[in-house]
Design a protein around this motif. Structure first.
Motif, mmCIF file in Angstrom:
data_model
loop_
_atom_site.group_PDB
_atom_site.id
_atom_site.type_symbol
_atom_site.label_atom_id
_atom_site.label_comp_id
_atom_site.label_asym_id
_atom_site.label_seq_id
_atom_site.Cartn_x
_atom_site.Cartn_y
_atom_site.Cartn_z
ATOM 1 N N THR A 57 36.905 46.562 45.414
ATOM 2 C CA THR A 57 37.995 45.828 46.057
ATOM 3 C C THR A 57 37.736 44.334 45.944
ATOM 4 O OG1 THR A 57 38.436 47.601 47.645
ATOM 5 C CG2 THR A 57 39.192 45.385 48.233
ATOM 6 N N ILE A 58 38.728 43.607 45.464
ATOM 7 C CA ILE A 58 38.630 42.152 45.326
ATOM 8 C C ILE A 58 39.698 41.489 46.186
ATOM 9 C CG2 ILE A 58 37.668 42.263 42.996
ATOM 10 C CD1 ILE A 58 40.513 41.508 41.978
ATOM 11 N N THR A 59 39.508 40.204 46.460
ATOM 12 C CA THR A 59 40.477 39.423 47.227
ATOM 13 C C THR A 59 40.925 38.222 46.411
ATOM 14 O OG1 THR A 59 39.453 40.064 49.320
ATOM 15 C CG2 THR A 59 40.870 38.126 49.357
ATOM 16 N N PHE A 60 42.217 37.949 46.451
ATOM 17 C CA PHE A 60 42.814 36.800 45.769
ATOM 18 C C PHE A 60 43.332 35.823 46.821
ATOM 19 C CE2 PHE A 60 46.942 35.323 43.553
ATOM 20 C CZ PHE A 60 46.357 34.150 43.106
ATOM 21 N N VAL A 88 43.174 45.390 45.063
ATOM 22 C CA VAL A 88 43.235 43.949 45.292
ATOM 23 C C VAL A 88 43.885 43.683 46.637
ATOM 24 C CG1 VAL A 88 45.427 43.747 44.021
ATOM 25 C CG2 VAL A 88 44.008 41.720 44.402
ATOM 26 N N GLU A 89 43.309 42.743 47.372
ATOM 27 C CA GLU A 89 43.870 42.279 48.631
ATOM 28 C C GLU A 89 44.238 40.808 48.467
ATOM 29 O OE1 GLU A 89 40.840 43.040 51.516
ATOM 30 O OE2 GLU A 89 41.103 45.220 51.442
ATOM 31 N N PHE A 90 45.156 40.356 49.308
ATOM 32 C CA PHE A 90 45.670 38.997 49.184
ATOM 33 C C PHE A 90 45.491 38.230 50.486
ATOM 34 C CE2 PHE A 90 47.712 39.555 45.100
ATOM 35 C CZ PHE A 90 47.876 40.933 45.025
ATOM 36 N N GLU A 91 45.034 36.995 50.356
ATOM 37 C CA GLU A 91 44.934 36.087 51.492
ATOM 38 C C GLU A 91 45.719 34.834 51.136
ATOM 39 O OE1 GLU A 91 41.692 33.427 54.032
ATOM 40 O OE2 GLU A 91 41.008 34.758 52.440
ATOM 41 N N PRO A 110 36.719 33.829 48.072
ATOM 42 C CA PRO A 110 37.112 35.135 47.526
ATOM 43 C C PRO A 110 36.786 35.302 46.048
ATOM 44 C CG PRO A 110 38.843 34.199 48.870
ATOM 45 C CD PRO A 110 37.852 33.105 48.647
ATOM 46 N N ASP A 111 37.063 36.502 45.565
ATOM 47 C CA ASP A 111 36.758 36.848 44.179
ATOM 48 C C ASP A 111 37.605 36.069 43.187
ATOM 49 O OD1 ASP A 111 35.043 39.512 44.690
ATOM 50 O OD2 ASP A 111 36.772 39.501 46.040
ATOM 51 N N VAL A 112 38.878 35.884 43.520
ATOM 52 C CA VAL A 112 39.791 35.122 42.664
ATOM 53 C C VAL A 112 40.444 34.042 43.514
ATOM 54 C CG1 VAL A 112 41.810 35.221 41.141
ATOM 55 C CG2 VAL A 112 40.247 37.183 41.260
ATOM 56 N N ASN A 332 29.881 34.513 41.738
ATOM 57 C CA ASN A 332 29.012 35.391 42.512
ATOM 58 C C ASN A 332 29.718 36.640 43.026
ATOM 59 O OD1 ASN A 332 26.743 33.587 42.356
ATOM 60 N ND2 ASN A 332 27.766 32.291 43.865
ATOM 61 N N SER A 333 30.914 36.890 42.523
ATOM 62 C CA SER A 333 31.661 38.072 42.952
ATOM 63 C C SER A 333 30.889 39.347 42.625
ATOM 64 C CB SER A 333 33.021 38.121 42.257
ATOM 65 O OG SER A 333 33.662 39.361 42.467
ATOM 66 N N GLU A 334 30.887 40.294 43.573
ATOM 67 C CA GLU A 334 30.250 41.586 43.333
ATOM 68 C C GLU A 334 31.038 42.404 42.312
ATOM 69 O OE1 GLU A 334 29.663 43.681 46.944
ATOM 70 O OE2 GLU A 334 28.325 42.176 47.820
ATOM 71 N N HIS A 335 32.288 42.024 42.125
ATOM 72 C CA HIS A 335 33.156 42.768 41.200
ATOM 73 C C HIS A 335 33.816 41.787 40.233
ATOM 74 C CE1 HIS A 335 32.544 46.204 43.794
ATOM 75 N NE2 HIS A 335 32.996 45.513 44.833
#
Length: 436
Positions: A57-60, A88-91, A110-112, A332-335
């Motif tokens: 799961t990543i966050t944008f 994918v989750e969004f903030e 976040p990841d992106v 440094n994203s885990e994914h």
């Protein structure tokens, strides 16, 4: 029209960052299906199906607060359909640039993200190279967020800036053709005012929608793509008789003549889109990205037009072509591979170009928005904007100059020259401190 659009696409090389939109409160939303199992942080084992290897799961982090619980839900679903092991989750935040810089400095981001205004030399500190996506030779603005031969960011799309207008409001005010000179522009605004229609929505209080008056319009007036960097050659880059001063004086004139909102200190971005759509307000001075939002706020596409701002009485206009925010992946994203896959999916599969009203950043795609054809039909000279140099960025940051705040100060000042003097002093002091 096809020829005009071809001209636009031929000059998409590199440009400055501009744009953004949002509403009142920070919002976040998870778009992973409620029934899905928690994603593992462990890397997936290689499989015969590459899509199976994109997992987690990543966050944008985005500035599109208006898409939370709407389009982003659909994006998450479709991304998951392509990559069943990924979500994918969004903030969403309103003050994207400031918020993202704070998050970068804390190391918790976040990841992106949409890359904020930092020097390109800092990109390797925070972001992973994107050269392995295979897009380097397929995109415009390849050098936009690159450093030392590596690509760290890809623009979400391309924009140009001009007057977005409600055609029925123009017709109701007796305006039969778009203004080609500054005098005609003021005359059209007066007709709208007399008809009880607010000529131009500035969203003055929200500040960020004022950006064109401190950058794009000045560059258009000068015809110089490198205008922002040439400020380094002066201790007084802001004067009443240079492109910056001329641009600022246009919006000040609109304010003084009552062509902006009746109370500029109580404006509201989301409401303004509805007011433009309904014809209560007639115009925006913003990028083509806002056009789909106006249509979505309650009107039809054929009621919304787009033309270059006539900033003088020559009958000729320049217009700046620029990239939007650039996608970046947290180093440094885990994914990280999933984050990269999401960036590529946003560019190739999401449909965000058309939704946002962008000129696509992928070279083999053409814009579909009719308003861009209208804009090009007025034959503006398109200027390829230059990237702000690291020295320019350093001086701006040291001086703590917020260009939209300068517009506010200039418009409301009893003596606008004093405002320019204050900003020139900030600029000169910062240059001196940095030895520039």
């Amino acid at each position: 029209m096809k020829k005009a659009m071809a001209i636009v696409l031929s000059v998409l090389l590199l440009a400055v960052v501009v744009s953004a939109c949002g509403k009142g409160n920070n919002e976040s939303a998870s778009s992973a299906p409620a029934s899905s199992a928690p994603a593992s942080s462990a890397a997936a084992s290689p499989s015969s199906d590459p899509a199976q290897d994109i997992s987690g799961t990543i966050t944008f982090l985005t500035n599109r607060t208006d898409m939370i619980d709407k389009e982003y839900v659909d994006y998450a679903k479709r991304f998951n359909e392509k990559y069943p092991n990924a979500h994918v989750e969004f903030e969403a935040v309103t003050d994207l640039d400031k918020t993202t810089k704070v998050r970068l400095s804390s190391g918790e981001y976040p990841d992106v993200v949409l890359i904020p205004t930092i020097p390109n030399s800092d990109l390797p500190k925070y972001f992973a190279p994107l050269d392995d996506l295979g897009l380097n030779d397929k995109i415009y603005f390849k050098d936009y967020k690159s450093f030392d031969g590596k690509l760290y960011g890809i623009s979400a799309g391309a924009t140009t800036t001009g007057i977005v207008y409600n055609k029925k409001a123009f017709a109701d005010a007796g305006i039969t053709s778009v203004p080609k000179t500054l005098d005609e522009f003021y005359a059209a605004a007066e007709k709208l005012k007399q008809k009880g229609i607010v000529p131009l929505a500035s969203n003055f209080k929200d500040q960020w929608p004022l950006y064109p008056w401190a950058s794009e319009v000045a560059i258009a007036i000068s015809g110089d793509a490198n205008l922002t960097n040439e400020r380094l050659n002066s201790d007084t880059p802001y004067t009443l008789d240079n492109p910056y001063g001329k641009s600022l004086q246009i919006i000040r004139t609109l304010y003084e003549k009552g062509y902006l909102e009746p109370d500029v200190n109580s404006t509201n971005w989301e409401q303004s889109k509805k007011d433009i759509a309904s014809g209560k307000f007639a115009m925006y001075m913003l990028g083509n990205w806002v056009i789909p939002q106006v249509i979505g706020a309650g009107t039809t596409s054929d009621n919304v037009g787009f033309f270059p701002l006539p900033y003088d009485n020559s009958g000729k206009t320049n217009a700046l072509l620029a990239p939007d925010w650039g996608y970046g992946v947290n180093k440094n994203s885990e994914h990280a591979e999933t984050a990269k896959a999401f960036v590529k999916w946003m560019l190739e599969d999401s449909g965000f170009d058309n939704f946002a009203g962008f000129i696509p950043v992928l070279k083999d795609r053409k814009p579909e928005m009719a308003q861009l054809s209208e804009f090009n039909g007025y034959n503006p000279t398109m200027i390829e904007g230059a990237i702000d140099s690291e020295d320019t960025t350093a001086v701006v940051n040291k001086a703590q100059i917020v260009k939209e705040a300068m517009v506010q100060d200039f418009v409301l000042a009893k003596d606008p020259q004093k405002v320019l003097d204050q900003y020139n002093k900030k600029w000169a002091d910062a240059k001196k401190a940095l030895g520039k």
